[in-house]
Scaffold this motif. Structure first.
Motif, PDB file in Angstrom:
ATOM      1  N   THR A 137       0.854  -1.206   0.000  1.00 48.92           N
ATOM      2  CA  THR A 137       0.000   0.000   0.000  1.00 48.92           C
ATOM      3  C   THR A 137       0.884   1.247   0.000  1.00 48.92           C
ATOM      4  O   THR A 137       1.868   1.327   0.740  1.00 48.92           O
ATOM      5  CB  THR A 137      -0.897   0.014   1.236  1.00 48.92           C
ATOM      6  OG1 THR A 137      -1.706  -1.167   1.234  1.00 48.92           O
ATOM      7  CG2 THR A 137      -1.806   1.248   1.255  1.00 48.92           C
ATOM      8  N   ASN A 138       0.498   2.212  -0.877  1.00 45.53           N
ATOM      9  CA  ASN A 138       1.174   3.512  -0.865  1.00 45.53           C
ATOM     10  C   ASN A 138       0.613   4.349   0.294  1.00 45.53           C
ATOM     11  O   ASN A 138      -0.575   4.635   0.346  1.00 45.53           O
ATOM     12  CB  ASN A 138       0.969   4.249  -2.184  1.00 45.53           C
ATOM     13  CG  ASN A 138       1.798   3.645  -3.309  1.00 45.53           C
ATOM     14  OD1 ASN A 138       2.870   3.101  -3.065  1.00 45.53           O
ATOM     15  ND2 ASN A 138       1.292   3.714  -4.532  1.00 45.53           N
TER      16      ASN A 138
ATOM     17  N   CYS B  77      -2.383  -2.044   6.778  1.00 49.74           N
ATOM     18  CA  CYS B  77      -2.174  -3.248   7.567  1.00 49.74           C
ATOM     19  C   CYS B  77      -1.628  -2.972   8.967  1.00 49.74           C
ATOM     20  O   CYS B  77      -1.447  -3.894   9.756  1.00 49.74           O
ATOM     21  CB  CYS B  77      -1.249  -4.212   6.830  1.00 49.74           C
ATOM     22  SG  CYS B  77       0.418  -3.526   6.595  1.00 49.74           S
ATOM     23  N   ARG B  78      -1.344  -1.737   9.269  1.00 45.04           N
ATOM     24  CA  ARG B  78      -0.816  -1.313  10.554  1.00 45.04           C
ATOM     25  C   ARG B  78       0.568  -1.895  10.856  1.00 45.04           C
ATOM     26  O   ARG B  78       1.006  -1.906  11.992  1.00 45.04           O
ATOM     27  CB  ARG B  78      -1.760  -1.664  11.718  1.00 45.04           C
ATOM     28  CG  ARG B  78      -3.178  -1.159  11.579  1.00 45.04           C
ATOM     29  CD  ARG B  78      -3.245   0.362  11.560  1.00 45.04           C
ATOM     30  NE  ARG B  78      -4.580   0.860  11.764  1.00 45.04           N
ATOM     31  CZ  ARG B  78      -5.454   1.090  10.778  1.00 45.04           C
ATOM     32  NH1 ARG B  78      -5.100   0.878   9.512  1.00 45.04           N
ATOM     33  NH2 ARG B  78      -6.660   1.555  11.049  1.00 45.04           N
ATOM     34  N   GLN B  79       1.242  -2.431   9.830  1.00 42.66           N
ATOM     35  CA  GLN B  79       2.577  -2.991  10.021  1.00 42.66           C
ATOM     36  C   GLN B  79       3.569  -1.847  10.286  1.00 42.66           C
ATOM     37  O   GLN B  79       3.649  -0.895   9.524  1.00 42.66           O
ATOM     38  CB  GLN B  79       3.014  -3.767   8.778  1.00 42.66           C
ATOM     39  CG  GLN B  79       4.394  -4.388   8.871  1.00 42.66           C
ATOM     40  CD  GLN B  79       4.439  -5.583   9.816  1.00 42.66           C
ATOM     41  OE1 GLN B  79       3.452  -6.300   9.939  1.00 42.66           O
ATOM     42  NE2 GLN B  79       5.547  -5.773  10.492  1.00 42.66           N
ATOM     43  N   PRO B  80       4.331  -1.898  11.407  1.00 40.83           N
ATOM     44  CA  PRO B  80       5.325  -0.840  11.650  1.00 40.83           C
ATOM     45  C   PRO B  80       6.419  -0.839  10.585  1.00 40.83           C
ATOM     46  O   PRO B  80       6.857  -1.900  10.134  1.00 40.83           O
ATOM     47  CB  PRO B  80       5.899  -1.211  13.016  1.00 40.83           C
ATOM     48  CG  PRO B  80       4.881  -2.106  13.643  1.00 40.83           C
ATOM     49  CD  PRO B  80       4.249  -2.867  12.529  1.00 40.83           C
ATOM     50  N   PHE B  81       6.812   0.374  10.192  1.00 41.53           N
ATOM     51  CA  PHE B  81       7.889   0.508   9.220  1.00 41.53           C
ATOM     52  C   PHE B  81       9.230   0.316   9.904  1.00 41.53           C
ATOM     53  O   PHE B  81       9.428   0.708  11.055  1.00 41.53           O
ATOM     54  CB  PHE B  81       7.863   1.887   8.556  1.00 41.53           C
ATOM     55  CG  PHE B  81       6.628   2.116   7.711  1.00 41.53           C
ATOM     56  CD1 PHE B  81       6.224   1.189   6.765  1.00 41.53           C
ATOM     57  CD2 PHE B  81       5.871   3.264   7.868  1.00 41.53           C
ATOM     58  CE1 PHE B  81       5.094   1.405   5.987  1.00 41.53           C
ATOM     59  CE2 PHE B  81       4.741   3.487   7.098  1.00 41.53           C
ATOM     60  CZ  PHE B  81       4.335   2.562   6.153  1.00 41.53           C
TER      61      PHE B  81
ATOM     62  N   GLU C  16      -7.006  -3.014  14.315  1.00 46.81           N
ATOM     63  CA  GLU C  16      -5.987  -3.674  15.099  1.00 46.81           C
ATOM     64  C   GLU C  16      -4.918  -4.252  14.188  1.00 46.81           C
ATOM     65  O   GLU C  16      -5.188  -4.725  13.072  1.00 46.81           O
ATOM     66  CB  GLU C  16      -6.601  -4.789  15.952  1.00 46.81           C
ATOM     67  CG  GLU C  16      -7.582  -4.308  16.997  1.00 46.81           C
ATOM     68  CD  GLU C  16      -6.911  -3.432  18.037  1.00 46.81           C
ATOM     69  OE1 GLU C  16      -5.719  -3.670  18.319  1.00 46.81           O
ATOM     70  OE2 GLU C  16      -7.584  -2.505  18.550  1.00 46.81           O
ATOM     71  N   PHE C  17      -3.689  -4.194  14.686  1.00 52.05           N
ATOM     72  CA  PHE C  17      -2.561  -4.754  13.926  1.00 52.05           C
ATOM     73  C   PHE C  17      -2.545  -6.277  14.075  1.00 52.05           C
ATOM     74  O   PHE C  17      -2.638  -6.808  15.180  1.00 52.05           O
ATOM     75  CB  PHE C  17      -1.260  -4.150  14.464  1.00 52.05           C
ATOM     76  CG  PHE C  17      -0.029  -4.859  13.990  1.00 52.05           C
ATOM     77  CD1 PHE C  17       0.265  -4.962  12.632  1.00 52.05           C
ATOM     78  CD2 PHE C  17       0.834  -5.441  14.902  1.00 52.05           C
ATOM     79  CE1 PHE C  17       1.413  -5.612  12.212  1.00 52.05           C
ATOM     80  CE2 PHE C  17       1.976  -6.100  14.486  1.00 52.05           C
ATOM     81  CZ  PHE C  17       2.274  -6.183  13.137  1.00 52.05           C
ATOM     82  N   VAL C  18      -2.412  -6.988  12.913  1.00 52.28           N
ATOM     83  CA  VAL C  18      -2.339  -8.453  12.883  1.00 52.28           C
ATOM     84  C   VAL C  18      -0.913  -8.839  12.511  1.00 52.28           C
ATOM     85  O   VAL C  18      -0.485  -8.620  11.373  1.00 52.28           O
ATOM     86  CB  VAL C  18      -3.333  -9.049  11.868  1.00 52.28           C
ATOM     87  CG1 VAL C  18      -3.222 -10.573  11.862  1.00 52.28           C
ATOM     88  CG2 VAL C  18      -4.754  -8.592  12.185  1.00 52.28           C
TER      89      VAL C  18
END
Length: 1131
Positions: free
Chosen positions: A952-953, A967-971, A1052-1054
């Motif tokens: 995702t941009n 996706c709430r994935q930390p960078f 929520e982050f998965v």
């Protein structure tokens, strides 16, 4: 003022003009057609000058040579009317012309008219006489004008009139200034010459004549006036100005300029001028009252307040009535007029209350004080009678009668003695009660009692001042004038027209009393005013005479504390019952330096010990030994000790040391050796001392330590058995090896050694060793505190790279404590994460700070752009100390604009508008805010960050922070360029340990259709993953990639959780592991772009692009984050 005719003569014709020779010796007159020259001293006609065929109207002596024989012609100018009179200014620059038509024309030397003054009367008031004021003290040139409108006026050079016209009631024919411009002479149709003030107030008549006065002039620099009349009479007068004054104690009032009264305070020298604007005839002053007699009235003034130094007077009463009197006296509520033999007492309203008629002429009158309204007067008559009169009593009291006329009187302060000066210049002093003549002194013209001393008076005469105290002989000194007052040490003397206060030392009468041992009387005289030397002499004489009260007062005056202490001690001893005067006198002699006399008195009074103490205090040891003889050994020891003290004081320290040692005073000997740095003597004394003498031994060790001889100091401490001081010595001198050896033998001193050692290591930037030292001492908290202090200092000094490093070290310290102490695990882990976060923030902010403060930035725009985005998304609500949001937003706005992220730049500028902007950024931000409006409202797509998990941009401005919006994935950011790394963190399924995961990843399965270009470079300093795919690298679907897909059902982050199967499918070269020590778990990251190499520091676990990391290590020789050297072994 009186005018005395000196000489008179008469010419045949009218006297038209008069002129004096500049030196005043000759007088020239214009009489008809002749000029007459007179000698001014006696009126002798020296010679008549003939030659004029017509009447001579004007005559003058040449002063400045304005007209000389060399001039061939004279410039001529026409005037509008007949010129009657003229006058030049003092500097000769302007000429004033008085005309028949009442006009005054002021012209310059070239004849040009500068000012034209028209008199109110016009042609009916011809200007008959004018004259410029010759005074050099006046600020402006002042012209006096007399016209036949019977007025006199005054003008400035500019033509402005000064004051109003003053009426004369006669036609003035001549006007001239007298004595340098102080007064004006006016004569005319009133057949007399009158004296006026320079302001036009009439003072009196100089001389009455039989015809009109046509001219009058003052003799240069003198008080003589010559008058010329129409009938040819020439009169030469001398003007005598009498002194009009009054005196009461320290206030003196006198007439000035005939119309003013000046009141002078003789002590403070303050003066106040009272302008009466009329002729002042008489002056009287008493306490707070001042009376001034004018021609037609008497003015009564009073002081504003009761303050003794107040000099402000105001009018209290006015008596509008003309009085003729010889003397004027004022009291609190009355004025006294003296007329020949009669005294009249008038109230301030002018009502006559009382009158006294005397037998003879009144020669002297003086107010001698008393209650208000009941004052007493002292009156002296020509027939020798002396009376006392009270203003509320009709009957005069005869004090005494003498054979000669009274000239001057005064009464003593207690009113028991009367001093009289008679017409034979004799001063006679009487006892008022007994009428007895106490003594008399010749050559006196005035007398005055001292108002502060009953038995002292002074009188003057024959150019001498005579002071007489009691019945002692007269003390004489030179003095010009008349004595009019005597107050303390000040004598008020009237000389010619001025009065002055003369300070007269009272030394002579004081010594007269001292010679007769009259100490108290001498002290009273000294209080009137003597020198410090006289005071000291009085004190010494009184002290030797055992008059301690007088001596104490005298020593207080000279501030001699030494003798005051002596007197105080004697008084205390007398209170305790001591009565031995010999002992008191011995103390006095010892203080005065008469030591042998003092010793004799001490011995005579049975106090030999005091004599011995005196000699030893004075270092007269030979006299002390002679006095002592073969006495007590204790006294002998005391004498040696005192002799050593003396040797020490006279800077003979080595001799003093030897004497102290022989006297057993080891401490004093050690102090001298220590102060002079004599190490050899100190160790010698220490070795000779017994170990039980702890005080001198401890002092020896202290001095040896100060003198940089720690070895000798250690030897002394060992002799004493003082191990704690020995440990402290090793610590202070940083002799750590000896300290550690001592600590091994005596564990109880462990804290005393390792804690200072750890602090010393921390101060020298050896933090790891300091931590170990604190651990050894059991001081883990101190280790953290040291690092916290260093961190705070780095932030305060804007060393943000150091701050980041210290925060990282603090986090690792907290992790060690959490591992070692389970009770603090949760607290320390919280601090660990907090410090890790601060280290990341300060590490990134260092580049922002350098960019804004240093014009030569070493970072690329993209890096600054990424760092400012990272910080903006990472900053908590409470911004850490030292980090400036303004600098972050300013950098973000600037770099966004440069890289094409215009929307983000506009947002940054908008945010800046709500913050306080430093002055140096103000202009740049205002300009950027304006210019960004001209850019498109969108961001460059090249800058948009991509999520490597869900592809995702993400927007450049992310409200969620540094996580994917989908996706709430930390960078995961690079610790150098701060761009998003192609890494995804994954977690292990429950039940899989770190060791099992490593073993499964290491069982890497073969992957088809991938060539052999995968390369892993592993060394002690880093892990480097390089995956190079060929164009044919197409294989089966990666199980890990399949795990990345998910259904986004909420906010929520998965996380990505992998099983053993997925772990087996991973390549060791694709996985990066942060191997945190317990109690933390390891972190696993999978690279999704194997062709891009990533390096992780094995110490701080920060991720870098491999090329960036290698370059930074080459530049700095260590990791840029944790400063781990490249040669250091891994954790």
């Amino acid at each position: 003022m009186r005018a005395v005719l000196t000489w008179r003569d008469k010419a045949e014709h009218c006297i038209n003009d008069i002129a004096f020779k500049p030196d005043g010796t000759q007088l020239i007159l214009a009489a008809g057609s002749r000029l007459l020259v007179y000698d001014t001293s006696d009126g002798t006609l020296l010679q008549p000058l003939k030659g004029h065929k017509d009447t001579v109207y004007c005559v003058a002596y040449a002063k400045d040579g304005l007209w000389s024989p060399e001039q061939k012609s004279v410039s001529k100018h026409k005037s509008s009317s007949k010129i009657i009179c003229c006058s030049w200014t003092n500097d000769g620059q302007y000429l004033a012309l008085g005309m028949f038509n009442g006009i005054i024309s002021i012209r310059n030397k070239n004849g040009e008219e500068k000012v034209k003054i028209e008199r109110p009367g016009g042609s009916l008031s011809p200007v008959w006489s004018i004259c410029w004021n010759p005074s050099r003290e006046e600020r402006n040139d002042i012209l006096a004008v007399a016209d036949w409108g019977q007025k006199v006026s005054f003008y400035q050079l500019s033509g402005k009139q000064i004051g109003k016209d003053r009426a004369l009631n006669f036609d003035p024919c001549c006007i001239s200034y007298f004595t340098k411009g102080e007064y004006i002479l006016l004569g005319g149709s009133d057949k007399q010459v009158s004296l006026f003030t320079k302001d036009g107030v009439r003072l009196g008549t100089v001389g009455e004549q039989n015809s009109w006065v046509w001219t009058c002039q003052a003799k240069p620099d003198s008080n003589y006036v010559v008058v010329g009349c129409q009938d040819g009479t020439i009169s030469f007068y001398q003007l005598i100005f009498s002194t009009v004054h009054g005196l009461y104690k320290d206030r003196y009032a006198y007439r000035d300029s005939m119309t003013d009264v000046i009141v002078q305070h003789l002590i403070t020298e303050q003066k106040v001028r009272i302008k009466c604007k009329e002729l002042v005839k008489k002056i009287a002053i008493y306490r707070n009252r001042l009376a001034i007699q004018l021609p037609e009235k008497i003015l009564i003034y009073e002081l504003y307040s009761e303050d003794l130094s107040d000099m402000h007077y105001r009018v209290k009463e006015k008596i509008i009535k003309k009085f003729e009197c010889n003397l004027l006296v004022v009291c609190a509520s009355h004025i006294i007029l003296c007329q020949e033999k009669r005294l009249q007492c008038l109230s301030f309203s002018g009502v006559k209350e009382r009158e006294w008629q005397m037998e003879s002429l009144i020669r002297y009158i003086k107010v001698i004080g008393g209650p208000p309204g009941r004052e007493g007067l002292l009156v002296g008559l020509k027939n020798g009678q002396i009376l006392k009169i009270f203003v509320d009593n009709l009957f005069a009291i005869i004090l005494l009668k003498q054979a000669t006329a009274v000239r001057c009187l005064d009464m003593s302060a207690s009113r028991k003695k009367l001093a009289v000066v008679d017409e034979n210049d004799t001063c006679l002093v009487y006892d008022i009660d007994t009428k007895e003549l106490l003594f008399q002194e010749p050559n006196a013209n005035s007398v005055a009692w001292n108002t502060q001393c009953e038995d002292m008076l002074c009188f003057s005469g024959g150019g001498y001042l005579n002071i007489k105290a009691s019945t002692f002989p007269v003390h004489r000194q030179k003095l010009q004038g008349f004595v009019v007052g005597y107050n303390g040490s000040k004598i008020f003397c009237l000389h010619v027209f001025s009065i002055s206060a003369v300070e007269v030392p009272q030394s002579a009468p004081m010594y007269q009393y001292l010679d007769r041992k009259l100490f108290k009387e001498a002290y009273k005289i000294a209080c009137l005013g003597v020198t410090d030397t006289d005071w000291r002499e009085l004190a010494m004489e009184a002290l030797e005479g055992l008059d301690f009260e007088t001596a104490k007062k005298a020593f207080i005056r000279v501030q001699d504390l030494r003798y005051l202490e002596l007197i105080s001690s004697i008084e205390e001893r007398k209170k305790r019952g001591e009565t031995n005067n010999d002992l008191f006198l011995a103390d006095v002699f010892s203080y005065q330096g008469k030591f042998h006399e003092a010793a004799k008195l001490y011995k005579r009074s049975g106090h030999e010990n005091l004599a011995l103490e005196m000699y030893t205090d004075l270092c007269m040891f030979e006299y002390a030994k002679d006095f002592l003889g073969s006495g007590d050994p204790k006294e002998t020891k005391m004498l040696i000790t005192k002799q050593a003290d003396w040797a020490r004081n006279i800077k003979e320290p080595k001799a003093a040391v030897e004497m102290y040692i022989s006297a057993g005073e080891h401490v004093k000997a050690i102090e001298i050796c220590g102060d002079h740095g004599w190490v050899d003597m100190l160790i010698d004394i220490a070795r000779k001392l017994d170990k039980a003498e702890r005080e001198p031994l401890l002092l020896c060790a202290t001095y040896l330590k100060k003198l940089d001889s720690p070895g000798y100091a250690a030897e002394t401490y060992l002799k004493m058995g003082d191990l704690k001081s020995l440990v402290q010595l090793h610590v202070e001198t940083q002799r750590w090896d000896e300290a550690f050896a001592l600590g091994e033998k005596h564990p109880e001193f462990k804290d005393d050694i390792y804690v200072p050692y750890a602090q010393w290591l921390a101060e020298n930037d050896r933090f790891e060793e300091a931590q170990k030292a604190f651990h050894k001492a059991g001081r883990q908290r101190e280790a953290v505190q040291v690092l916290e202090q260093l961190t705070n200092n780095a932030v305060a000094e804007s060393r943000f790279n150091d701050a980041a490093y210290y925060y990282w070290m603090l986090s690792m310290q907290c992790l060690d404590i959490a591992q070692a102490d389970p009770a603090q695990k949760d607290t320390m882990l919280g601090k660990f994460y907090h410090f890790q976060r601060l280290a990341e923030l300060y590490h990134g902010y260092h580049a922002i700070h350098r960019h804004t403060e240093d014009p030569f930035s070493v970072h690329r725009p993209e890096t600054l752009f990424n760092i400012s985005r990272f910080l903006l998304h990472s900053l908590p609500k409470d911004t850490p100390s030292g980090i400036s949001k303004v600098k972050i937003l300013f950098t973000l706005a600037k770099q966004s604009k440069a890289l094409g992220a215009y929307r983000l730049a506009r947002h940054a500028y908008d945010k800046l508008r709500g913050l306080y902007i430093p002055a140096r950024f103000q202009k740049s931000i205002e300009l950027g805010t304006l210019t960004i409006r001209a850019k498109p409202f969108h961001d460059s797509e090249e800058l948009v960050p991509l999520c490597y998990r869900c592809s995702t941009n993400n927007p450049l401005l992310n409200n969620l922070g540094n996580v994917c919006i989908n996706c709430r994935q930390p960078f995961i950011f690079s610790a150098s360029s701060y761009d998003v790394l192609h890494l995804v963190e994954f977690y292990l399924e429950e039940g899989i340990t770190d060791e099992e995961a490593i073993s499964l990843i290491d069982l890497e399965v073969l992957r088809p259709k991938r060539d052999d270009r995968q390369l892993e470079i592993a060394n002690n300093s880093s892990q480097i993953l390089r995956l190079v795919e060929t164009k044919d690298s197409i294989g089966d679907e990666d199980p890990f990639t399949a795990k990345l897909s998910f259904e986004q059902g909420g906010s929520e982050f998965v996380p990505v959780v992998v099983s053993r199967l997925v772990l087996r499918s991973m390549s060791r070269r694709d996985v990066l592991i942060k191997r945190w020590p317990p109690p933390l778990r390891w972190q696993y990251f999978r690279s999704l772009l194997p062709d891009a190499s990533i390096t992780m520091c094995p110490s701080c676990f920060q991720m870098f692009h491999s090329e960036d990391y290698e370059l930074l290590v080459l530049q700095h020789g260590c990791c840029p984050y944790c400063r781990r050297c490249k040669d250091d072994p891994g954790p």
